[in-house]
Design an enzyme around this catalytic site. Structure first.
Site, PDB file in Angstrom:
ATOM      1  N   LYS A 114      37.982  47.268  61.098  1.00 50.34           N
ATOM      2  CA  LYS A 114      38.554  46.293  62.192  1.00 50.34           C
ATOM      3  C   LYS A 114      40.109  46.135  62.050  1.00 50.34           C
ATOM      4  O   LYS A 114      40.917  45.353  62.803  1.00 50.34           O
ATOM      5  CB  LYS A 114      38.061  45.015  62.305  1.00 50.34           C
ATOM      6  CG  LYS A 114      36.393  44.898  62.532  1.00 50.34           C
ATOM      7  CD  LYS A 114      35.891  43.417  62.769  1.00 50.34           C
ATOM      8  CE  LYS A 114      34.301  43.458  62.425  1.00 50.34           C
ATOM      9  NZ  LYS A 114      33.637  43.927  63.748  1.00 50.34           N
TER      10      LYS A 114
ATOM     11  N   GLN B 213      37.512  38.801  61.674  1.00 40.58           N
ATOM     12  CA  GLN B 213      38.353  38.717  62.894  1.00 40.58           C
ATOM     13  C   GLN B 213      39.520  38.276  62.717  1.00 40.58           C
ATOM     14  O   GLN B 213      40.475  38.262  63.577  1.00 40.58           O
ATOM     15  CB  GLN B 213      37.692  38.107  64.069  1.00 40.58           C
ATOM     16  CG  GLN B 213      36.195  38.749  64.453  1.00 40.58           C
ATOM     17  CD  GLN B 213      36.493  40.064  64.989  1.00 40.58           C
ATOM     18  OE1 GLN B 213      37.609  40.572  65.505  1.00 40.58           O
ATOM     19  NE2 GLN B 213      35.188  40.839  65.236  1.00 40.58           N
TER      20      GLN B 213
ATOM     21  N   CYS C  20      26.238  40.328  68.118  1.00 38.47           N
ATOM     22  CA  CYS C  20      25.482  39.956  66.773  1.00 38.47           C
ATOM     23  C   CYS C  20      25.798  38.405  66.438  1.00 38.47           C
ATOM     24  O   CYS C  20      25.962  38.072  65.496  1.00 38.47           O
ATOM     25  CB  CYS C  20      26.417  41.051  65.681  1.00 38.47           C
ATOM     26  SG  CYS C  20      26.184  42.493  65.721  1.00 38.47           S
TER      27      CYS C  20
ATOM     28  N   ASP D  72      34.539  33.933  56.499  1.00 35.18           N
ATOM     29  CA  ASP D  72      34.377  35.328  57.143  1.00 35.18           C
ATOM     30  C   ASP D  72      35.563  35.752  57.932  1.00 35.18           C
ATOM     31  O   ASP D  72      35.831  35.036  59.039  1.00 35.18           O
ATOM     32  CB  ASP D  72      33.063  35.274  57.920  1.00 35.18           C
ATOM     33  CG  ASP D  72      32.869  36.496  58.717  1.00 35.18           C
ATOM     34  OD1 ASP D  72      33.918  37.475  58.540  1.00 35.18           O
ATOM     35  OD2 ASP D  72      31.845  36.661  59.336  1.00 35.18           O
TER      36      ASP D  72
ATOM     37  N   HIS E 136      28.885  35.020  63.093  1.00 44.54           N
ATOM     38  CA  HIS E 136      28.122  36.528  63.340  1.00 44.54           C
ATOM     39  C   HIS E 136      26.829  36.532  62.288  1.00 44.54           C
ATOM     40  O   HIS E 136      26.963  35.858  61.463  1.00 44.54           O
ATOM     41  CB  HIS E 136      29.039  37.548  62.703  1.00 44.54           C
ATOM     42  CG  HIS E 136      28.956  38.804  62.980  1.00 44.54           C
ATOM     43  ND1 HIS E 136      28.066  39.719  62.187  1.00 44.54           N
ATOM     44  CD2 HIS E 136      29.330  39.747  63.881  1.00 44.54           C
ATOM     45  CE1 HIS E 136      28.138  40.905  62.427  1.00 44.54           C
ATOM     46  NE2 HIS E 136      28.837  40.910  63.575  1.00 44.54           N
TER      47      HIS E 136
HETATM   48  C1  LIG Z   1      33.149  37.453  62.517  1.00 46.56           C
HETATM   49  C2  LIG Z   1      32.571  38.933  62.136  1.00 46.56           C
HETATM   50  N1  LIG Z   1      32.023  38.760  60.796  1.00 46.56           N
HETATM   51  C3  LIG Z   1      31.472  39.957  60.148  1.00 46.56           C
HETATM   52  C4  LIG Z   1      31.497  41.124  61.042  1.00 46.56           C
HETATM   53  C5  LIG Z   1      30.656  42.385  60.300  1.00 46.56           C
HETATM   54  O1  LIG Z   1      31.633  43.375  60.020  1.00 46.56           O
HETATM   55  P1  LIG Z   1      31.042  44.405  59.058  1.00 46.56           P
HETATM   56  O2  LIG Z   1      30.103  45.095  60.070  1.00 46.56           O
HETATM   57  O3  LIG Z   1      32.098  45.619  59.030  1.00 46.56           O
HETATM   58  O4  LIG Z   1      30.503  43.992  57.973  1.00 46.56           O
HETATM   59  C6  LIG Z   1      31.985  41.284  62.242  1.00 46.56           C
HETATM   60  C7  LIG Z   1      31.999  42.498  62.885  1.00 46.56           C
HETATM   61  O5  LIG Z   1      31.104  42.951  63.664  1.00 46.56           O
HETATM   62  C8  LIG Z   1      32.462  40.026  62.702  1.00 46.56           C
HETATM   63  O6  LIG Z   1      33.080  40.041  64.070  1.00 46.56           O
END
Ligand SMILES: Cc1ncc(COP(=O)(O)O)c(C=O)c1O
Lengths: 420, 166
Positions: A237, A214, A378, A211, A133
């Site tokens: 999430k 998910q 993203c 990270d 991401h």
């Molecule tokens: C794999 C992953 N990492 C990071 C994020 C970022 O999450 P947040 O926007 O809550 O910081 C997301 C969500 O969009 C994600 O799917």
């Protein structure tokens, strides 16, 4: 129209009861039953979490760590109890290892700005996967640029899983300081072999940041067993409100890191000449924190554990297996990522012929009340590798049932008829 | 002068709410307020322009061309213009994207062909809606619909340096 004949029944959890806990699922979308298939973007919230937020504001609201009166003590207790709750959920050794942030993105940036700025030097390499991401990609790109270091991207196999040989070579040939890797890809759904990756990285003296945005919402996660150095995830999430996230790291490592943001709360003593920092975890929590968010996250964790993380994972796996099977029957539908449901979380990205994902998502929404995501999710570098400018993505959570999959497939057929 | 606090409309479209939700200027936000506007999106006009575009392609030697993208969805539009004595003699678009952006490109070119370049500069969002045959679009789809006009204007500004914005 619906292939109800072959539709499995939920065996791992009672979706009818679960759905009753989510008030939003009662509304209609364009006159249809709402079919929410975008939990990878953000989850819906159960009544229990909404009640906890309301109760906090109706009974205990005050600033934390500041007052000595009843409300302030209660608010502080609730906030710190939430930290303990999170620590237990992820198997942390102590609550001091749990830093509250705004979201996963901020947790990752915290590491980049503190540990990263101190550790990464000229000629160092930060390894990221091709699945990342943007929030686990851009902070490293910027850090590398600032420190004359470089970011190297670990390839994928044709199956959409991580190419461990490529990582191994990278660790062998370069001075890799950090491997930054998603637990589960938000596009391909790939569940990465974290323990292999951690072993490889540690074997070469590199740190590992996971990270878990998910992963934490969808499967049991034990940070000590995982043995990574940093774990980041995000509350919204996993049934909690937006604006609360978590960074976990071992106490010793956190102690050695400089603070991230400066101001109130994170200080021990401020004089006109200099300031000393507060203890963990508050050293990393400058300013008034998101107390409501932390309380909501604790309540969300209560809810998830009451259902059972194992049950949630098993339920999503069954949904994904069924969805993969049904999508395979739709001519023109093409699925990104591994075919084996055991290798993927509750996320399926796909394309349908040359229908643009935006058109697909709009028609699914308008004609059937189905919410899916369309775009690059993203993960532009990943889409570039796949030769796609965009894809459609359906993602599942504990409140989705097999009927949702059927509606999704019917809706795709409608879109094909409209655009054909 | 302040005329009280301006409140943004409350973006809530609950269907089973027991209390009506009030929006800006006391307007009641009824369920389906967003829905009526979008029902007719994938209709004949847009789909026909998308499937059978009249102005898709590239010009051999354009007098002006411009390309831009919508970073959110990756839609890309390129516009080529042939201009003689200040009049758009020929125009083509190329690129890729959703039906809304592609249809918008085709329909907007149909409108400006044979017109003086100045006409392009005066076109507005409402003109695009009119060409698409819709009253309005949701926030995310407006970006798709407006990309072609944005690109067309940039191409036209390129022809007339004195009109360049800023
Ligand atoms: C794999 C992953 N990492 C990071 C994020 C970022 O999450 P947040 O926007 O809550 O910081 C997301 C969500 O969009 C994600 O799917």
């Amino acid at each position: 129209m619906t292939a109800s004949l072959g539709r499995p029944v939920a065996a791992h959890l009672d979706t009818t009861t679960v759905r009753e806990d989510f008030p939003i699922l009662r509304r209609l979308a364009h006159g249809h039953r709402l079919v929410y298939l975008d939990s990878a973007a953000t989850s819906q919230k159960p009544r229990q979490v909404l009640d906890a937020l309301r109760s906090y504001y109706e009974n205990s609201n005050a600033n934390v760590h500041r007052g000595v009166y009843l409300l302030a003590e209660e608010a502080t207790e609730l906030y710190e109890a939430a930290r303990v709750r999170v620590a237990r959920f992820i198997g942390a050794s102590s609550a001091e290892e749990v830093i509250f942030t705004r979201n996963a993105t901020e947790a990752i940036n915290l590491v980049a700005y503190t540990w990263g700025q101190e550790t990464i030097g000229s000629g160092d390499t930060i390894a990221v996967s091709a699945l990342e991401h943007h929030s686990n990609f851009v902070p490293w790109q910027v850090l590398a640029a600032n420190r004359s270091a470089q970011v190297d991207v670990v390839d994928l196999t044709s199956e959409g899983t991580l190419d461990l040989d490529c990582l191994d070579r990278m660790l062998m040939e370069k001075r890799v300081r950090l491997v930054a890797i998603a637990g589960i890809s938000n596009v391909m759904g790939t569940i990465n072999p974290l323990s292999d990756i951690v072993d490889l990285a540690h074997g070469h003296g590199a740190m590992v940041l996971v990270d878990a945005a998910q992963m934490a919402p969808h499967m049991t996660m034990d940070v000590r067993r995982l043995d990574a150095d940093f774990v980041a995830f995000t509350g919204h999430k996993m049934l909690a409100p937006m604006g609360i996230g978590v960074l976990w790291a071992r106490e010793q490592l956190l102690q050695s890191m400089p603070p991230f943001l400066f101001g109130g709360e994170m200080i021990r003593r401020v004089t006109e000449r200099e300031t000393t920092w507060n203890d963990l975890p508050w050293k990393f929590e400058a300013g008034t924190p998101n107390v409501e968010g932390a309380i909501g996250l604790a309540s969300a964790i209560d809810y998830l554990e009451q259902i059972g993380m194992k049950q949630i994972r098993a339920h999503e796996k069954a949904l994904v297996a069924y969805a993969l099977h049904r999508l395979a029957d739709i001519p023109g539908a093409s699925i990104l990522g591994p075919r084996d449901p055991a290798l993927r979380g509750g996320v399926i990205a796909f394309t349908v012929g040359d229908i643009h994902p935006h058109d697909l998502a709009s028609i699914l929404d308008r004609r059937h009340g189905v919410c899916i995501r369309a775009g690059h999710h993203c993960a532009q570098p990943l889409h570039e590798r796949l030769g796609l400018s965009a894809s459609a993505r359906a993602s599942f959570y504990l409140y989705n049932d097999f009927e949702d999959v059927d509606v999704l497939c019917d809706a795709i057929q409608t879109a094909k008829a409209v655009m054909g | 002068m302040l005329h009280g606090v301006r409140r943004a409309p409350v973006p809530v479209y609950l269907l089973e709410t027991s209390h009506p939700v009030r929006g800006g200027r006391g307007r009641e936000l009824r369920p389906g307020r967003l829905e009526s506007a979008v029902d007719d999106l994938y209709r004949e006009l847009i789909l026909d322009a998308y499937k059978n575009p009249r102005n898709r392609g590239r010009l051999e030697e354009p007098d002006a061309s411009y390309e831009d993208e919508n970073p959110l969805c990756g839609d890309v539009i390129r516009m080529d213009l042939e201009i003689r004595n200040g009049v758009i003699e020929a125009a083509k678009f190329s690129g890729h994207g959703c039906a809304i952006s592609q249809a918008s490109a085709d329909l907007i070119l149909e409108r400006v062909k044979g017109q003086p370049v100045e006409v392009v500069l005066s076109l507005s969002r409402e003109d695009v809606f009119e060409e698409l045959g819709v009253e309005s679009l949701t926030v995310s789809r407006v970006k798709c619909a407006m990309l072609p006009l944005k690109v067309l204007k940039a191409a036209a500004y390129g022809m007339q340096p004195s009109l360049k914005p800023g």
